[in-house]
Design a protein around this motif. Structure first.
Motif, PDB file in Angstrom:
ATOM      1  N   VAL B 365       0.831  -1.197   0.000  1.00 53.51           N
ATOM      2  CA  VAL B 365       0.000   0.000   0.000  1.00 53.51           C
ATOM      3  C   VAL B 365       0.865   1.246   0.000  1.00 53.51           C
ATOM      4  CG1 VAL B 365      -1.659   1.304   1.303  1.00 53.51           C
ATOM      5  CG2 VAL B 365      -1.849  -1.173   1.185  1.00 53.51           C
ATOM      6  N   LEU B 366       1.922   1.192   0.812  1.00 51.15           N
ATOM      7  CA  LEU B 366       2.753   2.383   0.941  1.00 51.15           C
ATOM      8  C   LEU B 366       3.545   2.706  -0.323  1.00 51.15           C
ATOM      9  CD1 LEU B 366       4.005   2.185   4.634  1.00 51.15           C
ATOM     10  CD2 LEU B 366       2.223   3.614   3.655  1.00 51.15           C
ATOM     11  N   VAL B 367       3.596   1.793  -1.273  1.00 55.10           N
ATOM     12  CA  VAL B 367       4.292   2.112  -2.515  1.00 55.10           C
ATOM     13  C   VAL B 367       3.676   3.290  -3.251  1.00 55.10           C
ATOM     14  CG1 VAL B 367       5.309  -0.130  -3.006  1.00 55.10           C
ATOM     15  CG2 VAL B 367       3.024   0.381  -3.823  1.00 55.10           C
ATOM     16  N   PRO B 421      -9.464  12.308   1.234  1.00 53.81           N
ATOM     17  CA  PRO B 421      -9.378  13.773   1.283  1.00 53.81           C
ATOM     18  C   PRO B 421     -10.286  14.423   0.247  1.00 53.81           C
ATOM     19  CG  PRO B 421      -7.333  12.850   0.435  1.00 53.81           C
ATOM     20  CD  PRO B 421      -8.159  11.702   0.931  1.00 53.81           C
ATOM     21  N   GLY B 422     -10.569  13.706  -0.858  1.00 50.07           N
ATOM     22  CA  GLY B 422     -11.481  14.234  -1.870  1.00 50.07           C
ATOM     23  C   GLY B 422     -12.861  14.476  -1.282  1.00 50.07           C
ATOM     24  N   VAL B 423     -13.376  13.471  -0.574  1.00 51.23           N
ATOM     25  CA  VAL B 423     -14.687  13.609   0.054  1.00 51.23           C
ATOM     26  C   VAL B 423     -14.641  14.715   1.118  1.00 51.23           C
ATOM     27  CG1 VAL B 423     -16.324  12.441   1.588  1.00 51.23           C
ATOM     28  CG2 VAL B 423     -15.446  11.245  -0.413  1.00 51.23           C
ATOM     29  N   MET B 424     -13.542  14.760   1.847  1.00 52.62           N
ATOM     30  CA  MET B 424     -13.453  15.776   2.894  1.00 52.62           C
ATOM     31  C   MET B 424     -13.379  17.191   2.333  1.00 52.62           C
ATOM     32  SD  MET B 424     -11.097  13.662   5.526  1.00 52.62           S
ATOM     33  CE  MET B 424     -10.748  14.997   6.606  1.00 52.62           C
ATOM     34  N   ALA B 425     -12.775  17.315   1.146  1.00 47.57           N
ATOM     35  CA  ALA B 425     -12.620  18.644   0.555  1.00 47.57           C
ATOM     36  C   ALA B 425     -13.941  19.230   0.064  1.00 47.57           C
ATOM     37  CB  ALA B 425     -11.617  18.602  -0.593  1.00 47.57           C
ATOM     38  N   THR B 426     -15.023  18.440   0.080  1.00 45.80           N
ATOM     39  CA  THR B 426     -16.311  18.979  -0.351  1.00 45.80           C
ATOM     40  C   THR B 426     -16.841  20.012   0.625  1.00 45.80           C
ATOM     41  OG1 THR B 426     -17.497  17.233   0.792  1.00 45.80           O
ATOM     42  CG2 THR B 426     -17.007  16.860  -1.525  1.00 45.80           C
ATOM     43  N   ARG B 427     -16.171  20.121   1.768  1.00 47.83           N
ATOM     44  CA  ARG B 427     -16.613  21.118   2.747  1.00 47.83           C
ATOM     45  C   ARG B 427     -16.613  22.534   2.232  1.00 47.83           C
ATOM     46  NH1 ARG B 427     -12.543  18.819   6.813  1.00 47.83           N
ATOM     47  NH2 ARG B 427     -13.660  16.934   7.328  1.00 47.83           N
ATOM     48  N   THR B 428     -15.792  22.793   1.212  1.00 47.77           N
ATOM     49  CA  THR B 428     -15.750  24.157   0.701  1.00 47.77           C
ATOM     50  C   THR B 428     -17.027  24.505  -0.057  1.00 47.77           C
ATOM     51  OG1 THR B 428     -14.615  23.285  -1.209  1.00 47.77           O
ATOM     52  CG2 THR B 428     -13.242  24.276   0.479  1.00 47.77           C
ATOM     53  N   ARG B 524      -1.384  12.940   4.775  1.00 47.86           N
ATOM     54  CA  ARG B 524      -1.317  12.185   6.026  1.00 47.86           C
ATOM     55  C   ARG B 524      -2.543  11.286   6.204  1.00 47.86           C
ATOM     56  NH1 ARG B 524      -4.607  13.910  10.053  1.00 47.86           N
ATOM     57  NH2 ARG B 524      -5.964  15.452   9.129  1.00 47.86           N
ATOM     58  N   LEU B 525      -3.660  11.669   5.599  1.00 46.76           N
ATOM     59  CA  LEU B 525      -4.865  10.844   5.694  1.00 46.76           C
ATOM     60  C   LEU B 525      -4.610   9.481   5.086  1.00 46.76           C
ATOM     61  CD1 LEU B 525      -7.531  13.449   4.635  1.00 46.76           C
ATOM     62  CD2 LEU B 525      -7.206  12.473   6.904  1.00 46.76           C
ATOM     63  N   PHE B 526      -3.835   9.479   4.009  1.00 47.17           N
ATOM     64  CA  PHE B 526      -3.537   8.223   3.338  1.00 47.17           C
ATOM     65  C   PHE B 526      -2.613   7.353   4.192  1.00 47.17           C
ATOM     66  CE2 PHE B 526      -0.889   5.636   0.578  1.00 47.17           C
ATOM     67  CZ  PHE B 526      -1.870   4.902  -0.054  1.00 47.17           C
ATOM     68  N   ILE B 527      -1.607   7.989   4.785  1.00 47.50           N
ATOM     69  CA  ILE B 527      -0.679   7.233   5.627  1.00 47.50           C
ATOM     70  C   ILE B 527      -1.420   6.667   6.833  1.00 47.50           C
ATOM     71  CG2 ILE B 527       1.368   7.423   7.079  1.00 47.50           C
ATOM     72  CD1 ILE B 527       2.643   9.021   5.089  1.00 47.50           C
ATOM     73  N   LYS B 528      -2.332   7.487   7.360  1.00 46.53           N
ATOM     74  CA  LYS B 528      -3.099   7.043   8.509  1.00 46.53           C
ATOM     75  C   LYS B 528      -3.918   5.811   8.138  1.00 46.53           C
ATOM     76  CE  LYS B 528      -6.313   9.137  11.562  1.00 46.53           C
ATOM     77  NZ  LYS B 528      -7.222  10.276  11.668  1.00 46.53           N
ATOM     78  N   LYS B 529      -4.491   5.852   6.933  1.00 48.32           N
ATOM     79  CA  LYS B 529      -5.280   4.738   6.454  1.00 48.32           C
ATOM     80  C   LYS B 529      -4.404   3.494   6.306  1.00 48.32           C
ATOM     81  CE  LYS B 529      -6.767   3.625   1.868  1.00 48.32           C
ATOM     82  NZ  LYS B 529      -7.151   4.092   0.549  1.00 48.32           N
ATOM     83  N   ALA B 530      -3.206   3.678   5.725  1.00 45.63           N
ATOM     84  CA  ALA B 530      -2.317   2.539   5.552  1.00 45.63           C
ATOM     85  C   ALA B 530      -1.913   1.975   6.904  1.00 45.63           C
ATOM     86  CB  ALA B 530      -1.076   2.958   4.772  1.00 45.63           C
TER      87      ALA B 530
END
Lengths: 78, 679
Positions: B365-367, B421-428, B524-530
């Motif tokens: 995943v981390l690749v 982060p895509g879903v989270m960015a809908t906050r704007t 960092r959201l991705f790393i957290k997920k991994a």
């Protein structure tokens, strides 16, 4: 005086105008007010080609949907 | 309410407030450097950025409030900022204003002061004001507003120390709210409303009464809600009459009058304190020249496409060699671990868990880290330079014809990196239905986790044509998103496309530090997920492949084989009837990249022998069908989690999981069946 009011959407690019009235619901009004679109404020129309318009309001450049621009009544200046 | 107690008692809590594009983020980075972290506001999912700094003997917690133009109930951001100031009462509020744009920025300042926030005003971007030979009478400004005023230039780090010392000095001071004279007619009604609300003890304790009366007159939804259930019907009737009286006397809505009065106060203030120079336009005209090109009716879209093409080119051209390094690193780690474990005589079971399961799985995943971070780096540069706002402008015409909003394009773009982060960015997006549509179609943006699936299959079945095949999948995802958005807009979220207002900030050279911090916040959201989710998934797959005890690892008799065999008829019409691909798809819901990993496990060949195993078990057509499914079907668990948090609704989360599966199945079915007829 009132006769010369036109929607901002109909002002030609390059012209200056002064806001006379904002017609529209509470939310639209609030949104515009918060960004500085209030009565007797001067603005300059930079771009108007059927998409969102771009105006210079004070020192900031703001893109406004065409629909919104129809609800801002202005008086054109020279 | 939960409170200040979340911070150590002796710490000073500073809140940063300001308009979007006021340089608030640069200031936050200047103040806290690397000592910052991101969390969520309690109860809502708007991100909360916090950091610490030390000044003399004081430990200071800095809380970055969302950038807003005002403190009302218009968007979640505004509500969060207002609630923090009201209920957490920070010791000091540092209000960052863009001094080149004082009039509009002071509108928020006035609201802070009327609320009674203990404020320091930071006249940010002051260097630009000096360049224009404008002069501001700081002492006068400070005395009229009754607060300290500091000149700063966050991007250059000027005035930051003075700002901190001023803030620390006045921390905890009891500040009387600023009272603007709203004129006889309004003042009379403010008084009458105050007399009504002050009778309620809870309101009296919770709010400053004059401010509360003003907010009622402004018809702030949240405040009205809070007031409504505490007052009697008769009292509410009285209040309504007050508002009607103003409106019938003046012929205007009460909120408009208040806003006009505030701007009147600001104009007077500016007249008294700012000496304007005559030649102002230079800097602006440079920005105008660029805008003339990038927002041009004919050039806008090609330039936008060129920018996007460059972003993807950079992401993959630079990222791919780096992926090799990450792979080598994990291979090395695996060998190291297995040698160490064998040296201490660990059981095969344990060696396999750690080496194949954990290191292999998390490593696979981390690749993608290089790709994801490069993509987010490019997006941050575009955003910080000011171009992204223009791109949203350019895209608005196109997007609105699909029922989306110009601003929706940014969350969708981020989705190519990772849908979370895509879903989270809908906050704007301020409008709820725009936001829902953008969330629901976000997972069709082919995130980088799908890429390894494409790479493996396209490499085996379409040698020489990998690029085109992968490109076709990205395009398919975008097309499905467009069609679905249009359908949602027409049937589920009817109504006009919401108004588009967007400030186009001045072009700026993005700072290295700012850009990297920005990239990190998304990545960092991705790393957290991994680190969390994928880790557990990997262990789970490994367990299911190893159990029941004594079974051959990942054979048809293991749990994973049984699950795959049971569900495989569902995928048979798509050319994927073998239990191995079914198992891979099931686990792919946990994380898309796992599709490849699972195939490696179930063919018990590992990453190296995977190509051969795939070549034997798939055809070009069924491989394409699998890629299409991987692209379109149910979003991964992390994305579903983000959808749940952002929509705050299980209904929409489940809907999202199911409708995407149905769409994916239908499209893969059509492709496979049509393809079988043709070949």
């Amino acid at each position: 005086m009132n006769g010369s009011q036109v929607p901002l959407a109909f002002v030609t690019p390059g012209k200056n105008a002064v806001i006379k009235d904002i017609i529209g619901g509470y939310k639209l009004r609030k949104r515009l007010t918060d960004m500085g679109f209030v009565k007797s404020v001067n603005l300059k129309l930079l771009k108007n080609d059927n998409g969102p318009i771009i105006v210079m309001l004070g020192e900031s450049k703001v893109a406004l949907g065409f629909g919104m621009a129809q609800k801002i009544m202005v008086e054109e200046l020279n | 309410m939960e409170l200040k107690s979340s911070y150590p008692e002796n710490n000073i809590v500073i809140a940063l407030a300001g308009n979007p594009n006021s340089g608030k983020t640069s200031m936050f980075n200047q103040l806290t450097g690397a000592r910052q972290h991101v969390g969520n506001w309690p109860g809502v999912t708007v991100e909360r950025k916090e950091g610490t700094l030390k000044y003399k003997d004081n430990l200071v917690n800095v809380v970055d409030l969302p950038g807003t133009y005002s403190l009302g109930a218009y968007s979640e951001d505004e509500v969060v900022a207002k609630d923090f100031l009201l209920y957490h009462s920070p010791d000091v509020t540092v209000n960052i204003v863009d001094t080149t744009n004082l009039q509009r920025n002071l509108y928020l300042t006035l609201q802070l002061l009327e609320m009674g926030a203990n404020t320091v005003l930071a006249l940010n971007m002051y260097d630009q004001v000096e360049k224009r030979q404008q002069k501001i009478d700081i002492d006068k400004l400070s005395s009229i507003l009754g607060i300290p005023v500091v000149k700063t230039s966050a991007s250059k780090g000027e005035g930051v120390t003075q700002l901190v010392s001023t803030a620390v000095n006045i921390a905890g001071r009891d500040k009387k709210p600023l009272e603007i004279n709203y004129g006889n007619e309004l003042e009379e009604e403010i008084k009458s409303i105050s007399e009504i609300v002050v009778m309620n003890n809870e309101l009296k304790v919770k709010y400053n009464i004059r401010w509360l009366a003003l907010k009622i007159l402004e018809q702030d939804e949240h405040i009205l809600e809070d007031v409504e259930h505490r007052l009697s019907a008769r009292q509410l009737e009285e209040i309504k009459k007050c508002i009607q009286r103003i409106e019938s006397k003046t012929g205007e809505e009460s909120d408009t009058i208040i806003a006009d009065m505030r701007y009147g106060f600001i104009n007077e203030l500016i007249e008294k304190t700012v000496k304007k120079s005559k030649s102002v336009e230079e800097k602006v005209s440079f920005s105008d020249k660029i805008d003339g090109i990038v927002t041009n009716r004919y050039l806008g879209i090609p330039i936008f496409l060129l920018a996007m093409w460059s972003v993807f080119k950079i992401t993959f051209a630079l990222g791919d060699p780096m992926i090799g390094w990450v792979e080598e690193f994990f291979a090395f780690l695996g060998t190291l671990a297995s040698n160490l474990l064998l040296a201490v005589n660990a059981s095969d079971f344990l060696v396999s868990l750690i080496v194949d399961g954990i290191i292999g799985g998390v490593g696979s995943v981390l690749v993608f880290i290089p790709n994801i971070f490069l993509l987010f780096l490019c997006i941050s540069i575009l955003e910080d330079s000011g171009y992204l706002a223009r791109a949203a402008y350019v895209m608005d015409r196109l997007m609105s014809s699909f029922g989306l909003h110009g601003k929706s394009f940014i969350p969708l773009l981020i989705g190519f990196g990772c849908n979370v982060p895509g879903v989270m960015a809908t906050r704007t997006l301020e409008n709820k239905s725009d936001r829902m549509i953008t969330i629901l179609v976000n997972s069709f943006m082919s995130c980088s986790a799908r890429l390894p699936v494409y790479v493996v299959f396209a490499g085996v079945f379409f040698p020489g044509n990998e690029g085109n095949v992968i490109f076709s999948l990205y395009v398919l995802g975008i097309l499905v998103a467009i069609v679905m958005a249009k359908l949602f807009k027409s049937f589920l979220f009817k109504g006009a496309v919401s108004p588009f207002v967007l400030e186009l900030p001045q072009y700026r050279m993005p700072s290295l530090k700012g850009t990297i911090i920005h990239m990190w916040e998304r990545g960092r959201l991705f790393i957290k997920k991994a680190g969390t989710l994928i880790f557990s998934v990997v262990v789970l797959i490994w367990l299911l492949s190893s159990l029941p005890l004594g079974v051959e690892y990942a054979s048809q008799h293991s749990f994973i084989g049984k699950i795959g065999s049971f569900l495989s008829p569902l995928f048979a019409p798509l050319g994927l009837g073998n239990w191995q691909s079914t198992a891979a798809l099931i686990f792919g819901i946990l994380a898309k990249e796992v599709v490849v990993g699972t195939l490696g496990v179930v063919y018990s060949v590992g990453e190296s022998g995977l190509s051969t195993a795939i070549a034997q078990n798939f055809t070009a057509l069924s491989a394409y069908s699998l890629m299409v499914l991987t692209l379109l079907y149910t979003p991964c668990v992390a994305t579903l989690g983000a959808i749940k948090r952002e929509t705050n609704s299980w209904k929409w989360t489940i809907f999202s999981a199911i409708y995407t599966f149905v769409i994916a199945w239908i499209i893969a079915f059509i492709i496979y069946q049509l393809g079988s007829l043709l070949y």
